[in-house]
Design an enzyme around this catalytic site. Structure first.
Site, PDB file in Angstrom:
ATOM      1  N   ASN A 168       0.847  -1.197   0.000  1.00  0.00           N
ATOM      2  CA  ASN A 168       0.000   0.000   0.000  1.00  0.00           C
ATOM      3  C   ASN A 168       0.875   1.237   0.000  1.00  0.00           C
ATOM      4  OD1 ASN A 168      -2.837   1.090   0.285  1.00  0.00           O
ATOM      5  ND2 ASN A 168      -1.762   2.245   1.878  1.00  0.00           N
ATOM      6  N   GLU A 233      -1.409   1.099  -5.431  1.00  0.00           N
ATOM      7  CA  GLU A 233      -1.355   2.460  -5.985  1.00  0.00           C
ATOM      8  C   GLU A 233      -0.337   2.548  -7.119  1.00  0.00           C
ATOM      9  OE1 GLU A 233      -1.690   1.899  -2.726  1.00  0.00           O
ATOM     10  OE2 GLU A 233      -3.477   3.046  -2.198  1.00  0.00           O
ATOM     11  N   ASP A 282      -4.572  22.067   9.706  1.00  0.00           N
ATOM     12  CA  ASP A 282      -4.978  21.030   8.757  1.00  0.00           C
ATOM     13  C   ASP A 282      -5.826  21.575   7.608  1.00  0.00           C
ATOM     14  OD1 ASP A 282      -5.189  18.306   7.857  1.00  0.00           O
ATOM     15  OD2 ASP A 282      -4.943  17.723   9.956  1.00  0.00           O
TER      16      ASP A 282
HETATM   17  C1  LIG Z   1      -1.647  16.687   1.403  1.00  0.00           C
HETATM   18  C2  LIG Z   1      -2.365  15.517   1.991  1.00  0.00           C
HETATM   19  C3  LIG Z   1      -2.084  15.103   3.293  1.00  0.00           C
HETATM   20  C4  LIG Z   1      -2.738  14.017   3.855  1.00  0.00           C
HETATM   21  N1  LIG Z   1      -2.439  13.660   5.137  1.00  0.00           N
HETATM   22  C5  LIG Z   1      -3.032  12.568   5.684  1.00  0.00           C
HETATM   23  C6  LIG Z   1      -2.688  12.146   6.987  1.00  0.00           C
HETATM   24  O1  LIG Z   1      -1.864  12.746   7.665  1.00  0.00           O
HETATM   25  N2  LIG Z   1      -3.293  11.039   7.489  1.00  0.00           N
HETATM   26  C7  LIG Z   1      -4.213  10.327   6.762  1.00  0.00           C
HETATM   27  O2  LIG Z   1      -4.703   9.308   7.261  1.00  0.00           O
HETATM   28  N3  LIG Z   1      -4.580  10.729   5.521  1.00  0.00           N
HETATM   29  C8  LIG Z   1      -4.003  11.826   4.966  1.00  0.00           C
HETATM   30  N4  LIG Z   1      -4.339  12.223   3.697  1.00  0.00           N
HETATM   31  C9  LIG Z   1      -5.377  11.477   2.964  1.00  0.00           C
HETATM   32  C10 LIG Z   1      -4.877  10.143   2.474  1.00  0.00           C
HETATM   33  O3  LIG Z   1      -3.687  10.299   1.744  1.00  0.00           O
HETATM   34  C11 LIG Z   1      -5.939   9.490   1.590  1.00  0.00           C
HETATM   35  O4  LIG Z   1      -7.074   9.223   2.403  1.00  0.00           O
HETATM   36  C12 LIG Z   1      -5.486   8.203   0.919  1.00  0.00           C
HETATM   37  O5  LIG Z   1      -6.497   7.749   0.058  1.00  0.00           O
HETATM   38  C13 LIG Z   1      -5.185   7.106   1.900  1.00  0.00           C
HETATM   39  O6  LIG Z   1      -4.734   5.965   1.193  1.00  0.00           O
HETATM   40  P1  LIG Z   1      -5.018   4.494   1.717  1.00  0.00           P
HETATM   41  O7  LIG Z   1      -6.469   4.199   1.438  1.00  0.00           O
HETATM   42  O8  LIG Z   1      -4.097   3.646   0.891  1.00  0.00           O
HETATM   43  O9  LIG Z   1      -4.723   4.445   3.174  1.00  0.00           O
HETATM   44  C14 LIG Z   1      -3.705  13.319   3.116  1.00  0.00           C
HETATM   45  C15 LIG Z   1      -3.995  13.734   1.813  1.00  0.00           C
HETATM   46  C16 LIG Z   1      -3.343  14.817   1.260  1.00  0.00           C
HETATM   47  C17 LIG Z   1      -3.675  15.249  -0.134  1.00  0.00           C
HETATM   48 MN   LIG Z   2      -4.449   2.188  -0.606  1.00  0.00          MN
END
Ligand SMILES: Cc1cc2nc3c(=O)[nH]c(=O)nc-3n(C[C@H](O)[C@H](O)[C@H](O)COP(=O)(O)O)c2cc1C
Ligand SMILES: [Mn+2]
Length: 481
Positions: A168, A233, A282
């Protein structure tokens, strides 16, 4: 050929007049963030700080911070083109007859060509620092005055599902604690947190985690996509850039990272070890509260000879992440419509900071249909966080928030048309009664039908008749208006 790396993307931004280099010293503590905020709010360019105070690594911000820059990043004329490619792929129905089968072959071959490849070396390992390194060597930003410290804001965090072995990549911010440790802010609903729970269940002591900073733009963008668990991804990035992502093996842990990255931090999370992370200004426009999160331990830092540090600043909307989210909205609409073909369009206005508001237009076919759509959205991946869903008929343009406000407010009888449900909410919601758990609201602002118990007449919207409009067009000129 897609962009080889972040540098190629930076060159493209420069060629399009979408990037400004800042040669003089600017402080990574607050000043770079203040530049970034002002630039995005005034429609300004991406910024490359050649001389961040106290560091010799340049800092890039706002590389995705407009629709034009998203198009340059994805190498399309419009992000809708990406959506069309996904529709084409999904419409790959079982082929009929020999001709149909022959037509399918190139598409299937295409898919095969998108799988990530493991390569033996890459620019991200030009320099390998297994002992003499510090996270403080990187020009990590403090974004806002009340932030708990400096945070890596654009990291690609890699981990492996211990049950399936699947990789992931998620973007989870990281607060620098000291030379070798950082907070790992994967929220409880995200895949990194799921891998952590599963590793604990396996009785493991550690979980390998690797962090890449500054990959080619599509690979970076793929880290924020709300993909289903266990869908790599890096495969999706390969599909988007129409070229596989090259991965190299980490030196000190059992993971691979994009070979073209600028900087890689290898390490692990010690299971059971938590530390206070935050507060952090945030993307809600408020500080997310301090909370307990796992601690990342760095075991090795690899990088290019002269790396570029990529970052983003979130805060009161609209910020860079609004444009990244808008691209996701456009790209994922056709996927949503596979399950919900009645949905015409969706919009997440900047003020709703993604999870607070989603506007949905639909073609209603049966009583209660709008409520079915709401529940489906609350049951779909990260759309479950939608605190407020407003459903309107298909003749309402959800990209126009004013039109939605005008029509929806006219169409609702609040006590009848608003529905509350309980469930998981975004970790960043500071108003819910408990962290991660609270209420959500659906507003059925569609025309009500007799089958829904509404028997009064429904009025037409006011519009001038076309003949009169045409006649007044002429008279208008005659009047010299
Ligand atoms: C700039 C930015 C910062 C982010 N920071 C976080 C974070 O600190 N923690 C989190 O859980 N998701 C954060 N996200 C959202 C996740 O990247 C997003 O939900 C992603 O789809 C998670 O991937 P996953 O489903 O593989 O866990 C952020 C997104 C962006 C665009
Ligand atoms: Mn994912």
């Amino acid at each position: 050929m897609p962009y080889r790396d972040l540098r190629a993307f930076i060159r493209a931004l420069e060629e399009h007049g979408e990037l400004k280099r800042i040669p003089f010293p600017v402080d990574p503590v607050l000043e770079i963030a203040a530049f970034a905020d002002r630039s995005v709010k005034s429609g300004g360019p991406a910024l490359l700080f050649d001389n961040p105070t106290g560091h010799n690594i340049p800092v890039l911000v706002n590389a995705f911070a407009s629709m034009r820059r998203m198009e340059i990043a994805l190498e399309v004329a419009s992000v809708e083109d990406v959506a069309r490619r996904i529709v084409d792929l999904l419409e790959m129905r079982p082929p009929q007859g020999l001709i149909g089968k022959l037509k399918m072959l190139p598409k299937l071959a295409d898919m095969g060509a998108f799988f990530p490849r493991t390569v033996s070396s890459g620019p991200c390992q030009e320099v390998v620092l297994a002992s003499a390194f510090s996270l403080r060597d990187l020009p990590v930003l403090q974004c806002w005055p009340e932030d708990a410290g400096r945070f890596i804001t654009l990291p690609l965090v890699f981990s492996r599902n211990p049950d399936t072995g699947k990789r992931n990549c998620g973007m989870y911010r990281m607060q620098i604690f000291d030379e070798r440790t950082a907070g790992m802010h994967w929220q409880t609903h995200k895949q990194g947190a799921e891998h952590y729970r599963r590793s604990e269940r396996h009785g493991r002591k550690r979980m390998d985690v690797a962090v890449a900073i500054g990959a080619d733009p599509v690979t970076t963008f793929s880290a924020i996509l709300p993909l289903p668990p266990d869908l790599d991804e890096m495969l999706f990035a390969g599909f988007l850039r129409q070229h596989p992502v090259d991965m190299v093996k980490c030196r000190t842990c059992d993971l691979e990272v994009p070979a073209n990255a600028e900087i890689v931090i290898e390490g692990y999370v010690e299971l059971g070890e938590l530390r206070t992370e935050g507060p952090f200004g945030d993307h809600t426009g408020f500080y997310s509260l301090a909370d307990e999160y796992p601690v990342f331990h760095a075991t090795c830092l690899t990088r290019r000879e002269q790396p570029i540090y990529a970052a983003t600043i979130v805060g009161p909307p609209p910020m860079e992440d609004y444009y990244m989210g808008k691209a996701i909205e456009r790209i994922f609409l056709p996927l949503m419509r596979l399950q919900l073909p009645e949905v015409r369009d969706i919009a997440m206005p900047a003020e709703g900071v993604f999870h607070n508001l989603i506007l949905v237009s639909m073609r209603k076919s049966y009583p209660g249909h709008a409520r079915k759509v709401m529940h489906a959205i609350w049951g779909t991946g990260q759309a479950m966080f939608s605190k407020c869903i407003v459903v309107v008929d298909e003749d309402v343009d959800v990209q126009n928030s004013r039109e939605v406000a005008w029509k929806a407010l006219n169409h609702i009888d609040p006590e009848r048309d608003i529905q509350f449900v309980m469930g998981p909410v975004d970790s960043l919601d500071h108003s819910s009664r408990l962290p991660n758990y609270g209420s959500k609201m659906g507003v059925d602002a569609t025309r009500k039908w007799p089958g829904e118990g509404f028997t009064r007449p429904w009025p037409n919207m006011i519009e001038m008749s076309p003949e009169v409009k045409r006649r007044v067009d002429e008279l208008w000129k005659l009047a010299g208006l």
